[in-house]
Design an enzyme around this catalytic site. Structure first.
Site, mmCIF file in Angstrom:
data_model
loop_
_atom_site.group_PDB
_atom_site.id
_atom_site.type_symbol
_atom_site.label_atom_id
_atom_site.label_comp_id
_atom_site.label_asym_id
_atom_site.label_seq_id
_atom_site.Cartn_x
_atom_site.Cartn_y
_atom_site.Cartn_z
ATOM 1 N N SER A 186 0.847 -1.189 0.000
ATOM 2 C CA SER A 186 0.000 0.000 0.000
ATOM 3 C C SER A 186 0.893 1.255 0.000
ATOM 4 O O SER A 186 1.618 1.477 -0.960
ATOM 5 C CB SER A 186 -0.957 -0.038 1.191
ATOM 6 O OG SER A 186 -2.019 0.850 1.023
ATOM 7 N N ASP A 261 -8.980 -5.172 -5.994
ATOM 8 C CA ASP A 261 -8.617 -4.210 -4.946
ATOM 9 C C ASP A 261 -9.538 -2.993 -5.047
ATOM 10 O O ASP A 261 -9.543 -2.288 -6.060
ATOM 11 C CB ASP A 261 -7.150 -3.787 -5.135
ATOM 12 C CG ASP A 261 -6.600 -3.009 -3.949
ATOM 13 O OD1 ASP A 261 -7.376 -2.341 -3.246
ATOM 14 O OD2 ASP A 261 -5.373 -3.060 -3.744
ATOM 15 N N HIS A 294 -7.574 -5.555 -1.439
ATOM 16 C CA HIS A 294 -6.382 -4.856 -0.967
ATOM 17 C C HIS A 294 -5.624 -5.686 0.063
ATOM 18 O O HIS A 294 -4.411 -5.835 -0.018
ATOM 19 C CB HIS A 294 -6.779 -3.504 -0.383
ATOM 20 C CG HIS A 294 -5.636 -2.560 -0.189
ATOM 21 N ND1 HIS A 294 -4.853 -2.107 -1.226
ATOM 22 C CD2 HIS A 294 -5.135 -1.972 0.933
ATOM 23 C CE1 HIS A 294 -3.926 -1.283 -0.763
ATOM 24 N NE2 HIS A 294 -4.079 -1.191 0.543
#
Length: 319
Positions: A186, A261, A294
């Site tokens: 991330s 995601d 994610h």
């Protein structure tokens, strides 16, 4: 005021209705969360109520990482977790881990939210790598100036802290300057891209997981607080987005991303892949996870991702 808890680490306390007892959710750096209780009396030892780990888990000697500070190029002391291999195992290479969220705190004495990464760092250390996990500028827990140091330039102070961490490993821990890798997910994936694109002389390889490649494509609520908005501050977005620096890639890059995601959209890395193709870069690869969001869910996906990260570092750093 009287101190009632005695266990070093994180103590999350709930009082009984009559306030005579405390239920304590406790963990330490190398000990996952367990439940304890004790009377609300200072000199009474806590009593464990749960023991949730398997025998296999308990039989491994999980490391208690050393909490250190190194001096950044602007003179600021930067906190980090340090994992050092034994003299016999040490291979002269190092890996820097970049936590996600940007504003998270990971240098502390309790069980990390990044428990998979913690366990992976133990494996890396077993194999001879020195591992550094930095609470870079922007991280939570160090006051307003620390949090706002990345205002209008993500990939500025937060990236230079990684570079200075690498220098610390070379100068203080005997790491080979030609054998430093970096990885994260991330926000950590974003920093990994910026590191390989803008600091290619420092980092030989990196794994960018579920990474932002263009902040103009990320959600408004998060980004506008740091970079303002693309229409009124295009300079901030231009200097903070990895896709504009892809020509700087020299080392080896692994990109890993879930196709569904809903936080950092898959199209982010698709655009970067096309850019790398146009630049005729051939020292990168992409791992796609068709069923993952994610944060991965399937154990097979986590295993595949970490096998690829380990292979990347073993191939490029442990030569």
């Amino acid at each position: 005021m009287e101190k009632l808890t005695n266990l070093t680490g994180n103590n999350e306390v709930s009082l009984s209705p009559d306030e005579k007892y405390m239920a304590i959710r406790y963990s330490y750096s190398n000990q996952p969360w367990e439940l304890y209780y004790k009377p609300t009396i200072a000199n009474v030892k806590e009593t464990p109520l749960t023991n949730g780990q398997t025998e296999e888990f308990r039989n491994y000697s999980w490391r208690d990482p050393q909490l250190v500070h190194f001096t950044a190029s602007d003179g600021v002391k930067v906190p980090a977790r340090l994992y050092t291999p034994s003299a016999e195992a040490k291979n002269g290479a190092a890996v820097i881990f970049v936590h996600g969220a940007g504003y998270l705190q990971n240098v502390h004495k309790w069980w990390s939210l990044y428990f998979r990464e913690y366990m992976f760092h133990n494996l890396l250390t077993d194999l001879g790598y020195t591992v550094l996990d930095i609470d870079y500028r922007g991280s939570a827990g160090y006051g307003r100036d620390w949090r706002t140091a990345i205002y209008r330039h993500m990939g500025g102070k937060d990236l230079s802290d990684q570079v200075d961490g690498a220098k610390y490993l070379v100068e203080e821990m005997g790491v080979d300057p030609e054998r430093v890798g970096i990885y994260g997910g991330s926000y950590g994936g974003f920093i990994t891209l910026m590191a390989l694109f803008n600091e290619a002389e420092t980092f030989k390889s990196g794994a960018a997981l579920r990474s932002v490649t263009d902040w103009a494509h990320y959600n408004h609520g998060y980004t506008s607080n740091i970079l303002n908005e693309p229409f009124n501050d295009p300079i901030s977005y231009r200097r903070s987005s990895p896709i504009y620096f892809a020509e700087g890639l020299k080392g080896h890059l692994l990109i890993a991303h879930g196709m569904v995601d809903i936080n950092v959209h898959f199209q982010d890395v698709v655009r970067l892949a096309q850019r790398l193709i146009e630049l005729e870069k051939d020292n990168w690869e992409m791992a796609i996870y068709p069923a993952e969001d994610h944060g991965f869910v399937e154990p097979s996906s986590w295993i595949d991702e970490y096998k690829r990260i380990l292979k990347l570092f073993n191939t490029t750093l442990n030569e």
